[in-house]
Write a protein that holds these residues in place. Structure first.
Motif, short mmCIF file in Angstrom:
data_model
loop_
_atom_site.label_atom_id
_atom_site.label_comp_id
_atom_site.label_asym_id
_atom_site.label_seq_id
_atom_site.Cartn_x
_atom_site.Cartn_y
_atom_site.Cartn_z
N LEU A 1 20.52 -12.56 -8.45
CA LEU A 1 20.50 -11.94 -7.12
C LEU A 1 21.40 -12.70 -6.15
O LEU A 1 22.01 -12.09 -5.25
N SER B 1 24.69 -11.10 -4.05
CA SER B 1 24.44 -11.00 -2.62
C SER B 1 25.70 -10.58 -1.87
O SER B 1 26.80 -11.08 -2.14
N TYR C 1 29.58 -3.70 -0.95
CA TYR C 1 28.38 -3.37 -0.19
C TYR C 1 28.76 -2.62 1.08
O TYR C 1 29.78 -2.92 1.71
N VAL D 1 25.78 -5.29 6.04
CA VAL D 1 24.90 -6.46 6.01
C VAL D 1 24.36 -6.69 7.42
O VAL D 1 24.91 -6.19 8.41
N ASN E 1 17.38 -1.62 4.37
CA ASN E 1 17.84 -2.31 3.17
C ASN E 1 18.49 -3.64 3.51
O ASN E 1 18.28 -4.66 2.84
N SER E 2 19.30 -3.64 4.56
CA SER E 2 20.01 -4.86 4.95
C SER E 2 19.06 -5.92 5.48
O SER E 2 19.26 -7.12 5.26
N GLU F 1 17.48 -7.41 2.44
CA GLU F 1 18.46 -8.27 1.77
C GLU F 1 18.62 -9.60 2.49
O GLU F 1 18.78 -10.65 1.87
#
Length: 692
Positions: free
Chosen positions: A502, A506, A594, A597, A663-664, A667
């Motif tokens: 993970l 990232s 991605y 973020v 989601n961010s 994360e």
């Protein structure tokens, strides 16, 4: 069968049996139990005879009731407001009355050491004393509540008897040491324990009468008897049948009967006086058989001795994985023998945070079995002994005084332990990694708990992490990281993630990976807190790579946006949808695979805050405090598709925007409960399926 049954009951309930018959039947029962255990476990269990053990046990007793007072006894009054001081000693000075035995044994040891010195330094004394054994003997008489302590030491004359036992706080040992200081080449006086002269009177905590029989070592000395009930007077008379040395007969109070029990006496000797130089016998059996290893040359100590001593002092059953023997005279006199356990500590040891496992001694006499002041709390897993003649004690030899000296002692020992562990990490790398796996939590606690930045960095040298530049499972230190840093790099970068896979996936790691910058991978949730407290190492700031996302990168090109107008429209719409959540929304050129973020000021602190406070504040307040910024990748397919959805299907676009933001946040570690994803994700899926 009847006889066997009777014998079994007799053994169980302690009835009197002839010794041969009892031993024979006990052995038969033991052999039968061993056979059953062997049959049930498949392991051969051997039986050893208790009779053989008894025969090999050392028995030697010199205590004889030969003393008899003769002539007229002379009554004396205690000096120095004796009655008041006796009450203080007997009732208030000591926190636990069981230490009276420690004090009396210490006095007996002093008497033996004085005679040993006199015999070595004076030929006439050596001729008079001869080869007399220097021993301490203790006898118990539970039926009559009597405890007897006898030594073969220097003894006392009548003048010394009046002076030493007639004046509170008069110390014969102190006077003896002062005389030694007046002489050149006086020899080693470190074995002399007594300093305050009140230890003898601790006997009155448990006694209603004390008798002392003594005879000086000198030629033609006469036997003497001293008797007192602890009031303001004592009596002295001549006595016959007195052996050279001193014999103390304690008539115990009814509530102190336990101290006339052999088992209780053995326990106290083992606890407080096990390392006295001279042998101690209880009812003829040697008790103090374990040597004080910290007083020996480390080259003369075998691993078996270390294992035995470690289990004795640590009250445990494993073996030490590391052993630290440390002795110094500057800045303090210290002899320390410390062990690092092989067994992983129990779960409760991680959180209790109070109990030390190091015993504090002064001249081989136990002062405190769990001394919490001589090592910091985070080193509570260390077991062993610290002995120092410079330890400032109060009158009862229990409480530590002068916090500056104790602080100095703690600093010296802590520095030595850190140096030792650092040496082990370099010389015994594999063994150290096993130790680190079990005890890293304590090292990290040390960084959080100390305010000394230098000490923080010394502890930090012991930390180990995986790195983006090493193979999975390979650990490196912060020192190793600094050695590999390019000259232009000024920061140590780290990433908090649940696992290596993970971490490597990232979105925050993408830009540093592209620039070939090494990143430390941290898998423990509390590592954020560790780095927050450490702040820097070797003058390099410790920086979470999420912080790197917020920094302007002058070397990076502007993102190649095909239609800047559509992106601007999308950002405006996103700000409306995420009002009250996202503090700002902007584009970034640091993402490739991605879509977006989250960045916040001081990500590590924000993450720590959400873990401990998120459930105590509302979502609106949380977002207001965190001020998260959503950074989007304008070249990602999802963002490009979203630009069109804003005009064609605003409902689906809004659901997608909210899902990207959530989601961010997950994360980034700013949402501690990932189940918040489920409700919005189900709503998004429902809306998407309606279009199918």
């Amino acid at each position: 069968m009847a006889t066997a049954y009777r014998l079994r009951l007799a053994i169980k309930f302690g009835r009197n049996l002839s010794t041969p018959l009892r031993r024979s039947f006990e052995r038969k029962l033991l052999e039968r139990q061993c056979q059953r255990l062997s049959a049930s476990t498949g392991i051969s269990v051997r039986c050893f005879s208790s009779q053989t053990a008894t025969q090999t046990t050392e028995t030697h007793n010199i205590i004889k009731d030969t003393e008899k007072p003769t002539g007229e006894s002379i009554k004396h009054e205690f000096q120095s407001e004796t009655q008041m001081l006796l009450q203080i000693v007997a009732k208030s000075l000591y926190s636990d009355k069981e230490v009276f035995l420690r004090e009396l044994i210490s006095n007996a040891s002093d008497a033996l050491e004085k005679l040993r010195y006199m015999r070595l330094s004076d030929s006439k004394t050596a001729e008079v004393v001869g080869d007399r054994s220097l021993e301490i003997h203790i006898g118990t008489d539970k039926q009559n509540r009597i405890l007897t302590i006898q030594d073969t030491g220097i003894g006392m004359t009548q003048e010394e008897l009046i002076s030493n036992l007639g004046t509170i706080a008069r110390s014969g040992s102190r006077a003896f040491l002062e005389k030694l200081k007046e002489k050149q080449n006086a020899g080693d006086s470190s074995q002399i324990i007594g300093q305050f002269g009140v230890g003898f009177y601790s006997a009155f905590m448990v006694a209603d009468k004390v008798e002392v029989y003594t005879k000086s070592y000198s030629e033609n000395a006469e036997g003497l008897c001293w008797i007192s009930d602890g009031s303001n007077t004592f009596k002295i008379s001549k006595a016959e049948g007195v052996q050279p040395g001193t014999k103390i007969v304690i008539h115990l109070k009814p509530e102190s009967r336990e101290y006339s029990d052999e088992t209780a006496v053995n326990r106290l000797i083992t606890k407080y006086s096990n390392f006295i130089s001279s042998p101690i016998y209880v009812n003829g059996k040697r008790v103090n058989t374990i040597q004080p290893l910290w007083m020996l040359d480390p080259k003369d100590i075998t691993p078996m001795q270390h294992n035995e001593f470690y289990r004795f002092i640590g009250n445990c059953f494993d073996s030490p994985r590391f052993t630290l023997y440390y002795t110094t005279d500057v800045p303090l006199n210290i002899r320390a023998l410390l062990y690092f356990p092989e067994e992983r500590p129990p779960l409760y040891d991680f959180t209790k945070g109070e109990m030390s496992s190091v015993s504090l001694y002064s001249r081989k006499i136990l002062i405190k079995s769990k001394a919490e002041n001589i090592l910091p709390k985070w080193l509570r897993f260390v077991k062993g002994v610290v002995d120092s003649e410079d330890i400032p004690l109060n009158l009862s030899r229990e409480l530590l005084q002068n916090s500056a000296l104790i602080g100095k002692l703690r600093d010296v020992l802590t520095t030595r332990v850190l140096k030792f562990l650092n040496e082990r990490s370099q010389k015994q790398t594999e063994d150290y990694h096993k130790f680190y796996k079990d005890y890293s939590i304590f090292l990290k606690e040390g960084i959080v708990s100390t305010d000394n930045q230098k000490e923080k960095e010394e502890i930090a040298k012991l930390l180990r992490f995986e790195s983006s530049a090493t193979a999975p499972g390979e650990l490196i230190s912060l020192t190793d990281y600094c050695k590999r840093m390019p000259s232009e790099q000024t920061k140590i970068y780290y990433l908090l993630a649940p696992s290596r896979s993970l971490a490597e996936q990232s979105p925050y790691y993408e830009s540093l990976k592209k620039r070939n910058i090494e990143v430390l991978f941290c898998y423990e949730a509390h590592d954020d807190v560790i780095f927050l407290h450490l702040r820097q190492f070797n003058s390099h700031n410790l920086t979470s790579i999420e912080e790197n996302m917020r920094e302007a990168d002058s070397k990076s090109e502007s993102p190649g946006v095909i239609n800047q107008g559509e992106i601007d429209t999308l950002i405006t719409h996103m700000k409306t949808v995420l009002s009250g959540k996202a503090h700002d929304i902007k584009t970034t050129n640091r993402l490739e695979s991605y879509p977006c973020v989250i960045t916040v000021q001081d990500m590590a602190s924000a993450r720590h805050f959400t873990r401990i406070q998120a459930r105590q504040v509302s979502d609106e307040m949380l977002y207001s405090m965190l001020r998260p910024c959503l950074e989007i990748n304008p070249n990602h397919p999802i963002i490009k598709k979203l630009c069109g959805l804003v005009g064609t299907d605003p409902k689906l676009a809004d659901l997608l925007i909210k899902q990207l933001f959530t989601n961010s946040m997950v994360e980034a570690g700013l949402v501690d409960n990932p189940r918040v994803l489920l409700a919005s994700m189900n709503e998004l899926l429902t809306a998407a399926l309606e279009k199918v």
